[in-house]
Design a protein around this motif. Sequence first.
Motif, PDB file in Angstrom:
ATOM      1  N   LEU A 282       1.088  -1.199   0.061  1.00  0.00           N
ATOM      2  CA  LEU A 282       0.060  -0.111   0.145  1.00  0.00           C
ATOM      3  C   LEU A 282       0.864   1.219  -0.024  1.00  0.00           C
ATOM      4  CD1 LEU A 282      -2.405   1.728   0.309  1.00  0.00           C
ATOM      5  CD2 LEU A 282      -2.344   1.143   2.800  1.00  0.00           C
ATOM      6  N   LEU A 283       0.819   1.985  -1.108  1.00  0.00           N
ATOM      7  CA  LEU A 283       1.631   3.272  -1.099  1.00  0.00           C
ATOM      8  C   LEU A 283       0.425   4.470  -0.764  1.00  0.00           C
ATOM      9  CD1 LEU A 283       3.917   5.048  -2.414  1.00  0.00           C
ATOM     10  CD2 LEU A 283       2.843   5.035  -4.657  1.00  0.00           C
ATOM     11  N   LEU A 284       1.209   5.127   0.376  1.00  0.00           N
ATOM     12  CA  LEU A 284       0.423   6.527   0.883  1.00  0.00           C
ATOM     13  C   LEU A 284       1.132   7.735   0.125  1.00  0.00           C
ATOM     14  CD1 LEU A 284       0.511   5.464   4.639  1.00  0.00           C
ATOM     15  CD2 LEU A 284      -1.388   4.834   2.827  1.00  0.00           C
ATOM     16  N   VAL A 285       0.323   8.604  -0.286  1.00  0.00           N
ATOM     17  CA  VAL A 285       0.731   9.607  -0.768  1.00  0.00           C
ATOM     18  C   VAL A 285       0.031  10.806  -0.210  1.00  0.00           C
ATOM     19  CG1 VAL A 285       1.111  10.847  -3.111  1.00  0.00           C
ATOM     20  CG2 VAL A 285       0.782   8.372  -3.005  1.00  0.00           C
ATOM     21  N   HIS A 286       1.272  11.740   0.268  1.00  0.00           N
ATOM     22  CA  HIS A 286       0.768  13.009   1.339  1.00  0.00           C
ATOM     23  C   HIS A 286       0.415  14.269   0.480  1.00  0.00           C
ATOM     24  CE1 HIS A 286       4.324  15.342   0.975  1.00  0.00           C
ATOM     25  NE2 HIS A 286       5.033  14.062   0.837  1.00  0.00           N
ATOM     26  N   GLY A 287      -0.146  15.092   1.104  1.00  0.00           N
ATOM     27  CA  GLY A 287      -0.587  16.406   0.550  1.00  0.00           C
ATOM     28  C   GLY A 287       0.362  17.267   0.945  1.00  0.00           C
TER      29      GLY A 287
ATOM     30  N   THR B 149       5.057  13.716 -13.415  1.00  0.00           N
ATOM     31  CA  THR B 149       6.225  13.460 -13.395  1.00  0.00           C
ATOM     32  C   THR B 149       6.403  12.685 -11.785  1.00  0.00           C
ATOM     33  OG1 THR B 149       7.218  15.479 -14.420  1.00  0.00           O
ATOM     34  CG2 THR B 149       8.596  14.612 -12.535  1.00  0.00           C
ATOM     35  N   ASN B 150       5.395  13.101 -10.844  1.00  0.00           N
ATOM     36  CA  ASN B 150       5.393  12.423  -9.498  1.00  0.00           C
ATOM     37  C   ASN B 150       4.877  10.867  -9.763  1.00  0.00           C
ATOM     38  OD1 ASN B 150       5.683  13.969  -6.961  1.00  0.00           O
ATOM     39  ND2 ASN B 150       4.970  15.296  -8.636  1.00  0.00           N
TER      40      ASN B 150
ATOM     41  N   SER C 234      -7.511   4.772  -3.684  1.00  0.00           N
ATOM     42  CA  SER C 234      -8.149   5.708  -2.752  1.00  0.00           C
ATOM     43  C   SER C 234      -8.096   6.911  -2.867  1.00  0.00           C
ATOM     44  CB  SER C 234      -8.050   5.226  -1.287  1.00  0.00           C
ATOM     45  OG  SER C 234      -8.307   6.139  -0.390  1.00  0.00           O
ATOM     46  N   PHE C 235      -8.700   7.851  -3.327  1.00  0.00           N
ATOM     47  CA  PHE C 235      -8.959   9.206  -3.744  1.00  0.00           C
ATOM     48  C   PHE C 235      -9.733  10.025  -2.808  1.00  0.00           C
ATOM     49  CE2 PHE C 235     -10.139  13.007  -6.187  1.00  0.00           C
ATOM     50  CZ  PHE C 235      -9.047  13.435  -6.933  1.00  0.00           C
ATOM     51  N   CYS C 236      -9.088  10.648  -1.830  1.00  0.00           N
ATOM     52  CA  CYS C 236      -9.613  11.434  -0.944  1.00  0.00           C
ATOM     53  C   CYS C 236      -9.332  12.949  -0.830  1.00  0.00           C
ATOM     54  CB  CYS C 236      -9.241  10.655   0.482  1.00  0.00           C
ATOM     55  SG  CYS C 236      -9.771   9.263   0.449  1.00  0.00           S
ATOM     56  N   GLU C 237     -10.490  13.655  -0.540  1.00  0.00           N
ATOM     57  CA  GLU C 237     -10.251  15.154  -0.123  1.00  0.00           C
ATOM     58  C   GLU C 237      -9.274  15.924  -1.294  1.00  0.00           C
ATOM     59  OE1 GLU C 237     -11.239  17.861   2.050  1.00  0.00           O
ATOM     60  OE2 GLU C 237     -12.873  16.385   1.444  1.00  0.00           O
ATOM     61  N   MET C 238      -9.912  15.685  -2.488  1.00  0.00           N
ATOM     62  CA  MET C 238      -9.166  16.464  -3.493  1.00  0.00           C
ATOM     63  C   MET C 238     -10.278  16.510  -4.837  1.00  0.00           C
ATOM     64  SD  MET C 238      -6.499  18.242  -4.266  1.00  0.00           S
ATOM     65  CE  MET C 238      -5.735  19.095  -5.756  1.00  0.00           C
ATOM     66  N   LEU C 239     -10.119  17.389  -5.728  1.00  0.00           N
ATOM     67  CA  LEU C 239     -10.436  17.591  -6.942  1.00  0.00           C
ATOM     68  C   LEU C 239      -9.426  17.610  -8.054  1.00  0.00           C
ATOM     69  CD1 LEU C 239     -13.580  20.077  -6.368  1.00  0.00           C
ATOM     70  CD2 LEU C 239     -13.584  17.527  -6.226  1.00  0.00           C
ATOM     71  N   LEU C 240      -9.555  17.095  -9.177  1.00  0.00           N
ATOM     72  CA  LEU C 240      -8.521  17.262 -10.220  1.00  0.00           C
ATOM     73  C   LEU C 240      -8.420  18.663 -10.873  1.00  0.00           C
ATOM     74  CD1 LEU C 240      -9.078  13.762 -11.707  1.00  0.00           C
ATOM     75  CD2 LEU C 240      -7.292  14.654 -10.207  1.00  0.00           C
TER      76      LEU C 240
ATOM     77  N   PHE D  36      -1.789  13.192  -7.716  1.00  0.00           N
ATOM     78  CA  PHE D  36      -0.629  12.256  -7.709  1.00  0.00           C
ATOM     79  C   PHE D  36      -1.047  10.923  -8.137  1.00  0.00           C
ATOM     80  CE2 PHE D  36       2.214  15.600  -5.636  1.00  0.00           C
ATOM     81  CZ  PHE D  36       2.017  16.412  -6.981  1.00  0.00           C
ATOM     82  N   ALA D  37      -1.754  10.405  -6.946  1.00  0.00           N
ATOM     83  CA  ALA D  37      -2.399   8.872  -6.880  1.00  0.00           C
ATOM     84  C   ALA D  37      -3.156   8.604  -8.227  1.00  0.00           C
ATOM     85  CB  ALA D  37      -3.135   8.732  -5.654  1.00  0.00           C
TER      86      ALA D  37
END
Length: 303
Positions: free
Chosen positions: A35-40, A85-86, A129-135, A113-114
């Motif tokens: 499980l990869l966790l990607v911070h904001g 890139t990320n 898991s896409f949380c608390e964001m819009l694109l 990024f996820a």
Amino acid sequence: MPELFDHDGKAVKHTRGRVRGLKYHYITAGSGPPLLLVHGTPKTNFYWYKILPLLTPYFSVVAPDLRGFGATDKPPASDGYDSETNAHDLAVLMSQLGHEKFHVHGEDRGAEFAYALAAVYRERVLSLSFCEMLLSGLGLEEWTHFKPENLAAQYDQRGVWLWHIPFFFIPHLPEMLIQGKEDEFWTHFMVAECYNPSAIEEEARQEWIMYSKQPGGLRGILETYRAALKNAEFNQSQVKKKLTIPVMTVGAPEFFGPLVKEQMEKVAENVQSSEVFEECGHSLALEKPERLAKMLRDFMLTK
């Protein structure tokens, strides 16, 4: 630098390895499916300190500091902070760790990024898991406009006026105004996004402010916002081919709320699990770690 611990109270493993020419700081802990966790922003992988012990009995967790953040390199090129890139960085990191297929959870900018990672490496990402964001390019900028509807939305749970996105996009001016006031600015910025102001604990606050003051730290944070137009172009190209993997969304009524699910339904065919956490703000893993961890376990361990 404060330490992170797994469910047994053991310190995580820290590594600073080379990823696509950059020195990347990341932590690993636990066992089970990767499980990869990607911070904001403006955070680091210490953001996961509350939720990590709730995940490590079930997952092999990988949590990097993204390029420009924390103890990871902060390259000078202004075109290296976009979501694609990320995505390539994260894919290479997971390959180096022997994880050819993996789950990914992202919050805030980390969710964008996820999404990019899932869009570019469709054969490798098992679930998103896409949380608390819009694109960017698909709705995020609508909430940056200075207009009565956005101002009013802050007070009736229909969204939030994202004043900081165009401000951070401006070259040079944010640096001039924030430098020397990092403590006051970032404290206000992060606390204002929370339902519970005490959710940003002192240890975490000091960690993120300290890194923002280091050489390239503030620029690294801001460059992720200055990549907005490039991210928009990328997202608009990817939406033509919707994701087919299982997708989970979480919103917070004090921020994006139900908009998160609506966003993912535009770009993904298989949104299986969606919730809006009551009495919660933008920092889900700090404000509702138990509920979020359970949702991730229930969603990902069946995939």
